[in-house]
Scaffold this motif. Structure first.
Motif, PDB file in Angstrom:
ATOM      1  N   VAL A 118      48.007  39.484  43.702  1.00 33.05           N
ATOM      2  CA  VAL A 118      48.028  40.919  43.983  1.00 33.05           C
ATOM      3  C   VAL A 118      46.897  41.618  43.227  1.00 33.05           C
ATOM      4  O   VAL A 118      46.203  42.479  43.776  1.00 33.05           O
ATOM      5  N   VAL A 119      46.699  41.234  41.967  1.00 35.59           N
ATOM      6  CA  VAL A 119      45.586  41.790  41.189  1.00 35.59           C
ATOM      7  C   VAL A 119      44.260  41.496  41.884  1.00 35.59           C
ATOM      8  O   VAL A 119      43.403  42.373  42.042  1.00 35.59           O
ATOM      9  N   ASP A 120      44.104  40.267  42.334  1.00 32.89           N
ATOM     10  CA  ASP A 120      42.860  39.863  42.988  1.00 32.89           C
ATOM     11  C   ASP A 120      42.619  40.670  44.267  1.00 32.89           C
ATOM     12  O   ASP A 120      41.513  41.184  44.489  1.00 32.89           O
ATOM     13  N   MET A 121      43.634  40.794  45.090  1.00 35.46           N
ATOM     14  CA  MET A 121      43.480  41.524  46.346  1.00 35.46           C
ATOM     15  C   MET A 121      43.228  43.003  46.088  1.00 35.46           C
ATOM     16  O   MET A 121      42.451  43.650  46.806  1.00 35.46           O
ATOM     17  N   PHE A 122      43.868  43.556  45.056  1.00 41.40           N
ATOM     18  CA  PHE A 122      43.657  44.972  44.769  1.00 41.40           C
ATOM     19  C   PHE A 122      42.216  45.232  44.328  1.00 41.40           C
ATOM     20  O   PHE A 122      41.595  46.212  44.751  1.00 41.40           O
ATOM     21  N   CYS A 123      41.684  44.362  43.483  1.00 38.63           N
ATOM     22  CA  CYS A 123      40.282  44.499  43.075  1.00 38.63           C
ATOM     23  C   CYS A 123      39.360  44.392  44.298  1.00 38.63           C
ATOM     24  O   CYS A 123      38.421  45.183  44.467  1.00 38.63           O
ATOM     25  N   LYS A 124      39.630  43.415  45.144  1.00 37.95           N
ATOM     26  CA  LYS A 124      38.805  43.206  46.333  1.00 37.95           C
ATOM     27  C   LYS A 124      38.805  44.436  47.223  1.00 37.95           C
ATOM     28  O   LYS A 124      37.730  44.927  47.636  1.00 37.95           O
ATOM     29  N   LYS A 125      39.988  44.968  47.515  1.00 39.11           N
ATOM     30  CA  LYS A 125      40.083  46.098  48.430  1.00 39.11           C
ATOM     31  C   LYS A 125      39.577  47.398  47.799  1.00 39.11           C
ATOM     32  O   LYS A 125      39.038  48.258  48.497  1.00 39.11           O
ATOM     33  N   SER A 126      39.732  47.538  46.497  1.00 37.99           N
ATOM     34  CA  SER A 126      39.184  48.722  45.820  1.00 37.99           C
ATOM     35  C   SER A 126      37.672  48.757  45.972  1.00 37.99           C
ATOM     36  O   SER A 126      37.080  49.802  46.287  1.00 37.99           O
ATOM     37  N   ILE A 127      37.038  47.622  45.763  1.00 37.30           N
ATOM     38  CA  ILE A 127      35.580  47.535  45.865  1.00 37.30           C
ATOM     39  C   ILE A 127      35.139  47.688  47.322  1.00 37.30           C
ATOM     40  O   ILE A 127      34.182  48.408  47.621  1.00 37.30           O
ATOM     41  N   GLU A 128      35.839  47.054  48.242  1.00 36.68           N
ATOM     42  CA  GLU A 128      35.502  47.177  49.662  1.00 36.68           C
ATOM     43  C   GLU A 128      35.591  48.619  50.154  1.00 36.68           C
ATOM     44  O   GLU A 128      34.809  49.062  50.997  1.00 36.68           O
ATOM     45  N   ASN A 129      36.552  49.358  49.622  1.00 40.57           N
ATOM     46  CA  ASN A 129      36.769  50.729  50.076  1.00 40.57           C
ATOM     47  C   ASN A 129      35.926  51.759  49.340  1.00 40.57           C
ATOM     48  O   ASN A 129      36.003  52.946  49.673  1.00 40.57           O
ATOM     49  N   GLY A 130      35.128  51.305  48.351  1.00 39.23           N
ATOM     50  CA  GLY A 130      34.183  52.243  47.772  1.00 39.23           C
ATOM     51  C   GLY A 130      34.036  52.308  46.269  1.00 39.23           C
ATOM     52  O   GLY A 130      33.171  53.017  45.759  1.00 39.23           O
ATOM     53  N   ILE A 131      34.866  51.611  45.514  1.00 36.36           N
ATOM     54  CA  ILE A 131      34.766  51.670  44.056  1.00 36.36           C
ATOM     55  C   ILE A 131      33.614  50.788  43.565  1.00 36.36           C
ATOM     56  O   ILE A 131      33.448  49.651  44.001  1.00 36.36           O
ATOM     57  N   ASP A 132      32.830  51.337  42.632  1.00 38.66           N
ATOM     58  CA  ASP A 132      31.734  50.582  42.008  1.00 38.66           C
ATOM     59  C   ASP A 132      32.128  50.043  40.635  1.00 38.66           C
ATOM     60  O   ASP A 132      31.779  48.917  40.276  1.00 38.66           O
ATOM     61  N   ILE A 133      32.823  50.881  39.856  1.00 34.21           N
ATOM     62  CA  ILE A 133      33.178  50.524  38.476  1.00 34.21           C
ATOM     63  C   ILE A 133      34.695  50.534  38.329  1.00 34.21           C
ATOM     64  O   ILE A 133      35.348  51.540  38.635  1.00 34.21           O
ATOM     65  N   ILE A 134      35.249  49.436  37.877  1.00 29.74           N
ATOM     66  CA  ILE A 134      36.683  49.381  37.572  1.00 29.74           C
ATOM     67  C   ILE A 134      36.839  49.345  36.054  1.00 29.74           C
ATOM     68  O   ILE A 134      36.394  48.410  35.388  1.00 29.74           O
ATOM     69  N   ARG A 135      37.442  50.405  35.528  1.00 25.03           N
ATOM     70  CA  ARG A 135      37.744  50.451  34.090  1.00 25.03           C
ATOM     71  C   ARG A 135      39.125  49.843  33.896  1.00 25.03           C
ATOM     72  O   ARG A 135      40.123  50.360  34.391  1.00 25.03           O
ATOM     73  N   VAL A 136      39.181  48.736  33.190  1.00 27.59           N
ATOM     74  CA  VAL A 136      40.417  47.975  33.014  1.00 27.59           C
ATOM     75  C   VAL A 136      40.899  48.113  31.572  1.00 27.59           C
ATOM     76  O   VAL A 136      40.118  47.972  30.635  1.00 27.59           O
ATOM     77  N   PHE A 137      42.183  48.394  31.408  1.00 23.98           N
ATOM     78  CA  PHE A 137      42.723  48.398  30.043  1.00 23.98           C
ATOM     79  C   PHE A 137      44.112  47.795  30.033  1.00 23.98           C
ATOM     80  O   PHE A 137      44.772  47.675  31.062  1.00 23.98           O
TER      81      PHE A 137
END
Length: 458
Positions: free
Chosen positions: A95-114
């Protein structure tokens, strides 16, 4: 030159009026923000995802796509809670992997992870997936003060994070408790310890944030988070315009496009006026509250504690609860007070006071925490308290997500009748009940039920 990340269309309204800005309002200002010359604009993540569905009847994925269509020049950034993603439990790696993939596909450039506990094991999957799909990964250190949260602690953590493959590091001072002196020492040590850029994120709740930012800038911080003036200060970030003016003509000059900021300001002022009028934005949100410097309590947590006590008819016990929060935090091994730990510690402090006996009533999430289901506590947990709550139960020591079976395909099959995309499945994975009702409204409005409101913050 110091670079600036604009936070008004994510953390600004999340901090000041419970993440209620709708997509139309976000889009109305994004064109001007895109012309301002920011390093990035934070537009997604945090509580925006849940609020879109729960309160605004909007698809968070559609918001992201629409913002991306408007913002052609500037990187888009989101906030992501590691293995928690945007929810309140750990999710499986698929689920984490798919969420990162779809976030980037839909327009996110930078993911701030904490991670709320700074447990790097809870960051690993998100970092790997963000990099795999071509995103820029920034890892945030949840900043707090305690006997274990020393300069050496953060430097060693930063070195480990750099080795993991992070593109940059953010000091996430969610409570606004980083002082100018400590910022000077911390930034200086981090700049010597790692080579990747350092960003500072803080809040003005305690009244010292601008001073802290200036100290951090002089110590070598590369990026700061600010919010457009109408949605700045109070529980939000310092004013973008004020910081840009203060640094103008110096070696740190961000060189933002002032004309674009001037055009954006009245648009945001009109939005703010709407929420002041309808009562969602309380003027008190703009006030300074130095108590947070003593109790280490983020602004959103303060308001949530007061609400819990008011609902119980115990608002007069607010000061007692504030004094109890540090005690609970110490006994729990000094977790940073950030989502979801801030809610957990705060709720337990309330229970300890209103029940009349400490730990007579214990929140389920606290029990899960003591069982190791959220990760490793920064310091040893009080053994007597632990014994009282969970007895001799086994405590897991592995990465919590290692115990989770893959979830995505099972959810896809379970909801094949209402999920029309992988994005829909992810919405269901994170907020199953809310997303179920939202998607029914979206695809079959006549059969949908109203969603019960539930306040949240980060």
């Amino acid at each position: 030159m110091v670079r600036i990340v604009e936070t008004s269309v994510r953390d600004g309204h999340q901090s000041l009026f419970a993440t209620r800005m709708n997509t139309e309002e976000v889009l109305s200002i994004c064109k001007e923000l895109d012309n301002a010359g920011y390093y990035a604009i934070e537009v997604w993540g945090g509580a925006t995802f849940d609020s879109c569905m729960r309160f605004l009847n909007e698809d968070p994925w559609e918001r992201l796509r629409q913002v991306r269509a408007v913002c052609k020049k500037t990187k888009l950034q989101m906030l992501f809670r590691g293995q928690n993603i945007l929810g309140y439990r750990h999710y499986s790696d698929d689920v984490v992997d798919m969420f990162c993939k779809k976030s980037i596909e839909n327009g996110i450039d930078i993911i701030r992870v904490f991670d709320a506990l700074n447990d790097v094991r809870n960051l690993k999957a998100a970092v790997t997936s963000t990099k795999k799909y071509g995103g820029e990964c920034q890892i945030a250190l949840s900043y707090t003060t305690s006997p274990v949260h020393t300069i050496d602690y953060y430097v060693n953590l930063a070195k480990e994070i750099e080795t993991m493959g992070a593109d940059s590091i953010c000091i996430k001072d969610m409570a606004g408790v980083l002082t100018p002196e400590d910022a000077t020492k911390l930034i200086g040590a981090l700049k010597k310890g790692v080579k990747i850029p350092i960003e500072l994120h803080s809040h003005c709740t305690g009244g010292i944030c601008e001073m802290t930012y200036m100290a951090a800038i002089k110590a070598g911080v590369d990026i700061i988070d600010t919010s457009l003036s109408p949605l700045s200060n109070g529980t939000a970030q310092p004013s973008t315009q004020a910081m840009n003016t203060a640094l103008k003509g110096t070696e740190y000059d961000p060189k933002l496009n002032v004309d674009a900021l001037h055009k954006a300001e009245p648009i945001m002022s009109n939005i703010v006026a709407k929420y002041l009028k309808n009562g969602l934005l309380n003027p008190k949100s703009f006030q300074v509250n130095p108590n947070i410097l003593t109790y280490q309590v983020p602004g959103g947590m303060l308001s949530n504690l007061l609400k819990q006590l008011t609902d119980q008819g115990a608002a007069d016990k607010f000061d007692e609860v504030l004094k109890e929060v540090p005690n609970v935090r110490k006994e729990m091994g000094y977790p940073p007070l950030v989502t979801p730990l801030s809610q957990m510690v705060g709720t337990q402090a309330v229970l300890n006071i209103i029940s009349g006996e400490r730990y007579k009533m214990v929140a389920k999430e606290i029990k899960d925490y003591l069982h190791g289901k959220y990760g490793k506590a920064p310091a040893p947990v009080d053994e007597a308290i632990k014994k009282k709550i969970i007895g001799d139960d086994e405590v897991i020591t592995c990465r919590p997500a290692d115990l989770l079976e893959p979830e995505f395909e099972k959810l896809k099959e379970k909801y094949k009748d209402i999920a029309r995309s992988d994005e829909d499945v992810l919405s269901l994975a994170l907020f199953e009940q809310v997303a179920t009702e939202f998607l029914q409204k979206k695809y079959n409005p006549q059969s949908a039920n109203e969603v019960e409101e539930f306040e949240m913050y980060i």
